[in-house]
Design a protein around this motif. Sequence first.
Motif, PDB file in Angstrom:
ATOM      1  N   PRO A 161     -12.961   9.793 -32.017  1.00 33.01           N
ATOM      2  CA  PRO A 161     -13.737   8.696 -32.605  1.00 33.01           C
ATOM      3  C   PRO A 161     -12.905   7.477 -32.975  1.00 33.01           C
ATOM      4  CG  PRO A 161     -13.419  10.433 -34.221  1.00 33.01           C
ATOM      5  CD  PRO A 161     -12.882  10.962 -32.921  1.00 33.01           C
ATOM      6  N   CYS A 162     -11.588   7.627 -33.058  1.00 31.35           N
ATOM      7  CA  CYS A 162     -10.753   6.506 -33.500  1.00 31.35           C
ATOM      8  C   CYS A 162     -10.524   5.471 -32.400  1.00 31.35           C
ATOM      9  CB  CYS A 162      -9.417   7.027 -34.011  1.00 31.35           C
ATOM     10  SG  CYS A 162      -9.558   8.074 -35.479  1.00 31.35           S
ATOM     11  N   HIS A 163     -10.075   5.929 -31.228  1.00 28.17           N
ATOM     12  CA  HIS A 163      -9.738   4.994 -30.151  1.00 28.17           C
ATOM     13  C   HIS A 163     -10.389   5.366 -28.826  1.00 28.17           C
ATOM     14  CE1 HIS A 163      -6.508   4.725 -33.214  1.00 28.17           C
ATOM     15  NE2 HIS A 163      -6.714   3.438 -33.037  1.00 28.17           N
ATOM     16  N   LEU A 164     -11.357   6.298 -28.891  1.00 27.46           N
ATOM     17  CA  LEU A 164     -12.294   6.573 -27.799  1.00 27.46           C
ATOM     18  C   LEU A 164     -11.684   7.255 -26.581  1.00 27.46           C
ATOM     19  CD1 LEU A 164     -14.357   3.253 -27.985  1.00 27.46           C
ATOM     20  CD2 LEU A 164     -14.700   5.390 -29.243  1.00 27.46           C
ATOM     21  N   SER A 165     -10.565   7.940 -26.762  1.00 29.67           N
ATOM     22  CA  SER A 165     -10.081   8.780 -25.665  1.00 29.67           C
ATOM     23  C   SER A 165     -11.106   9.885 -25.426  1.00 29.67           C
ATOM     24  CB  SER A 165      -8.728   9.400 -26.011  1.00 29.67           C
ATOM     25  OG  SER A 165      -7.722   8.410 -26.043  1.00 29.67           O
ATOM     26  N   ARG A 166     -11.314  10.217 -24.147  1.00 31.74           N
ATOM     27  CA  ARG A 166     -12.312  11.228 -23.791  1.00 31.74           C
ATOM     28  C   ARG A 166     -11.646  12.296 -22.932  1.00 31.74           C
ATOM     29  NH1 ARG A 166     -16.555  10.817 -19.847  1.00 31.74           N
ATOM     30  NH2 ARG A 166     -16.037   8.609 -19.575  1.00 31.74           N
ATOM     31  N   PHE A 167     -12.011  13.557 -23.202  1.00 30.16           N
ATOM     32  CA  PHE A 167     -11.376  14.696 -22.545  1.00 30.16           C
ATOM     33  C   PHE A 167     -12.445  15.619 -21.969  1.00 30.16           C
ATOM     34  CE2 PHE A 167      -9.070  13.338 -26.339  1.00 30.16           C
ATOM     35  CZ  PHE A 167      -7.813  13.032 -25.837  1.00 30.16           C
ATOM     36  N   ASP A 168     -12.178  16.134 -20.770  1.00 25.30           N
ATOM     37  CA  ASP A 168     -13.135  16.990 -20.075  1.00 25.30           C
ATOM     38  C   ASP A 168     -12.764  18.461 -20.264  1.00 25.30           C
ATOM     39  OD1 ASP A 168     -14.885  18.272 -18.412  1.00 25.30           O
ATOM     40  OD2 ASP A 168     -14.329  17.178 -16.595  1.00 25.30           O
ATOM     41  N   PRO A 169     -13.544  19.222 -21.046  1.00 28.86           N
ATOM     42  CA  PRO A 169     -13.190  20.627 -21.287  1.00 28.86           C
ATOM     43  C   PRO A 169     -13.334  21.516 -20.063  1.00 28.86           C
ATOM     44  CG  PRO A 169     -15.349  20.143 -22.206  1.00 28.86           C
ATOM     45  CD  PRO A 169     -14.780  18.830 -21.753  1.00 28.86           C
ATOM     46  N   LEU A 170     -14.043  21.045 -19.039  1.00 27.69           N
ATOM     47  CA  LEU A 170     -14.214  21.835 -17.819  1.00 27.69           C
ATOM     48  C   LEU A 170     -13.028  21.701 -16.866  1.00 27.69           C
ATOM     49  CD1 LEU A 170     -17.977  21.231 -16.968  1.00 27.69           C
ATOM     50  CD2 LEU A 170     -16.930  23.367 -17.705  1.00 27.69           C
TER      51      LEU A 170
END
Length: 225
Positions: A161-170
């Motif tokens: 939520p801080c700097h919007l990095s997104r990670f794919d758990p799949l």
Amino acid sequence: MPVTRRNFLKGALALAGSGMGGALSVPALMTLLPPPVVRCNSDEAYDTLLFKEREPGTWYEPLAGKVARKEDFVLNQAAMVTWAPKELEQELGTCEIVLTLIKLPAEEAMIQWGISDDGGNAVMMAYHTYKCPHLCCKPVFMKEGLSSLSGGTYENMFLCPCHLSRFDPLSIVETTDELGRKVMVAELVEGPAPYGLPIVPIIERDGELIGRTDKLEWLKYCGQG
């Protein structure tokens, strides 16, 4: 007299006040303090994954404090769990951390790190959402969302939520962290994080989900370890 943090600071301030401190200011002296000493109670250690307490309004609120089992979850359902094996104190300098546990559609790269379920069609996985590799915020699992960076929609991903990095758990991939160590992570999709979100390998013991402690080096960032 034993050298404690309190005695060290008192002596340093006295030195500065007497004019013998040279160019050292009080803030500078504060930086010389030894780090706090962690003292975990080994009798309270546990390697099981426990549903996190004080999570009102979540689906797992009635399970708070209980050991997680794969049958507690449906597909794409996530829960925050606590984990406190005795090895954490020596390796990471803490007594307990919070992980996110999810039941996901099975992908080949997950099998050796998680627990197979639903006839091999699903797998339980644990992710180190205690700290983002960027600036140590706490990523959250999002069922769906709209990226503020790319403008695209997404489903079932971790978002910091801080700097919007997104990670794919799949997408579990091997990468290199900032110290050159090989780490297994949920792949970084977008954002400023230097690499993906580390996983915590898990096993099953008598139906209970257990965190493995042989890969704690993957969690040594943001001041841990």
